[in-house]
Scaffold this active site. Structure first.
Site, PDB file in Angstrom:
ATOM      1  N   LYS A  66      11.061   2.789  -5.832  1.00 18.93           N
ATOM      2  CA  LYS A  66       9.857   3.614  -5.994  1.00 18.93           C
ATOM      3  C   LYS A  66      10.183   5.012  -6.520  1.00 18.93           C
ATOM      4  O   LYS A  66       9.394   5.617  -7.230  1.00 18.93           O
ATOM      5  CB  LYS A  66       9.126   3.739  -4.657  1.00 18.93           C
ATOM      6  CG  LYS A  66       8.354   2.494  -4.263  1.00 18.93           C
ATOM      7  CD  LYS A  66       7.561   2.741  -3.003  1.00 18.93           C
ATOM      8  CE  LYS A  66       6.918   1.469  -2.495  1.00 18.93           C
ATOM      9  NZ  LYS A  66       6.133   1.680  -1.278  1.00 18.93           N
ATOM     10  N   ASP A 102      -0.181   4.108  -2.218  1.00 18.92           N
ATOM     11  CA  ASP A 102       0.098   3.940  -0.784  1.00 18.92           C
ATOM     12  C   ASP A 102      -0.756   4.892   0.073  1.00 18.92           C
ATOM     13  O   ASP A 102      -1.227   4.507   1.146  1.00 18.92           O
ATOM     14  CB  ASP A 102       1.583   4.202  -0.485  1.00 18.92           C
ATOM     15  CG  ASP A 102       2.459   3.011  -0.867  1.00 18.92           C
ATOM     16  OD1 ASP A 102       1.934   1.883  -0.953  1.00 18.92           O
ATOM     17  OD2 ASP A 102       3.669   3.219  -1.080  1.00 18.92           O
TER      18      ASP A 102
END
Ligand code: NAP
Length: 291
Positions: A66, A102
């Site tokens: 990520k 997220d």
């Protein structure tokens, strides 16, 4: 032309994203396949650059890449830029745009599934990795009163707290942000005074060395608090079990997983994601894996 989306990470043996994303694509009868692109670190640059091809809509990025994909992006949205982590890539005519859904997945599930309003509440974040960055940023944006960050590596928590303080000061947000080691008197006292406790570590995750482990013992968990475990496999984690016994409310990571996926889906195909279909597909897949 069949187009493709995929999840990029390593290892990817136990991912459920392909199942619930494909269910959503099939719901709209789109000629799009969602694939598993398990990628070794040495191949990351090639796999990311392939996303520029016309038949690629984009990708999800997961552990451990990520953060590593940021330099490959042509543009990055503000949230991903602060979080320092991208979980969604969109191919915009050969240019790669990076997003982080997220934070959205977390706050949406916190409100919708647990009915929790963060304003003027005290929260303990355990962990200081990519997920903790997204969760603490969104809680700050939602006017949390206290953010206590505890992590195994205290320096990582310090650096997260520093950037959160900078963000809060730039945005005129008033919140107390403190860092604690994961044990000791100060930690115990602070946890006991929190309305919300979020596990942003991988402790408790099935099929890992941390399986079966809880980041907290029951005596520290305040009755009536909300204990949110980002871990989604198993569906009921060791922390959730202990928290329930202690009289706390609990929420597991599955809803966040689906809501972050729903936001990614909208970025790729421009349509509202069928959240209920995705949730039920994800649940079934996890149960099949023994979750
Ligand atoms: P990450 O960046 O690799 O961070 C991992 C975190 O876990 C760090 O704080 C690390 O501490 C801690 N940790 C790992 N092993 C530990 C151990 N044995 N003892 C104590 N602490 C330990 O990963 P991430 O992206 O933040 O993800 C963290 C967890 O959240 C994963 O389980 C992931 O699946 C879950 N997650 C769920 C969702 C969802 O949608 N439900 C979304 C994102 C992430 P150190 O800094 O000391 O290494």
């Amino acid at each position: 032309m069949t187009r493709f989306i995929g999840i990029i990470g390593y290892p990817l043996k136990h991912t459920v994203s392909p199942v619930f994303q494909q269910a959503a694509l099939d719901y709209y009868r789109l000629d799009v396949r969602y694939e598993v692109w398990e990628t070794k670190a040495k191949d990351l640059a090639v796999v990311i650059n392939q996303l520029r091809q016309p038949n690629r809509l984009g990708a999800n990025i997961t552990i451990p890449y990520k953060e590593a994909v940021l330099p490959f992006m042509d543009e990055v949205d503000d949230f991903a830029s602060f979080a320092g982590a991208v979980n969604t890539v969109v191919n915009r005519g050969g240019k790669l745009a990076g997003f982080n859904t997220d934070g959205y997945g977390f706050i949406k599930s916190l409100r919708e599934e647990a009915g929790f309003q963060p304003e003027n509440k005290r929260a303990m974040i355990i962990g200081a990795g990519g997920a903790a960055r997204a969760v603490s940023l969104v809680l700050l944006q939602e006017k949390i009163e206290l953010l206590a960050i505890a992590n195994r590596t205290v320096g990582r928590a310090e650096s997260l707290a520093d950037s959160l303080r900078k963000y809060a000061s730039n945005e005129g947000i008033n919140a107390e942000i403190i860092v604690l080691p994961c044990q000791g008197l100060e930690f115990s006292k602070t946890v006991k005074g929190c309305h919300l406790i979020v596990n942003c570590t991988s402790l408790g995750m099935k099929h890992t060395d941390e399986e079966g482990i809880s980041p907290l013992t029951g005596d520290l968990i305040p009755r009536g608090a909300l204990v949110y475990d980002l871990v989604y496999n198993p569906l009921i984690t060791p922390l959730m079990r202990i928290a329930k016994e202690a009289g706390a409310y609990t929420l597991g990571g599955l809803h966040m997983l689906v809501y972050q996926g729903a936001a990614s889906f909208k970025l790729w195909v421009g349509r509202e994601a069928p959240v209920d279909i995705m949730l039920s597909a994800a649940k079934q897949a996890l149960l099949k894996m023994g979750g």
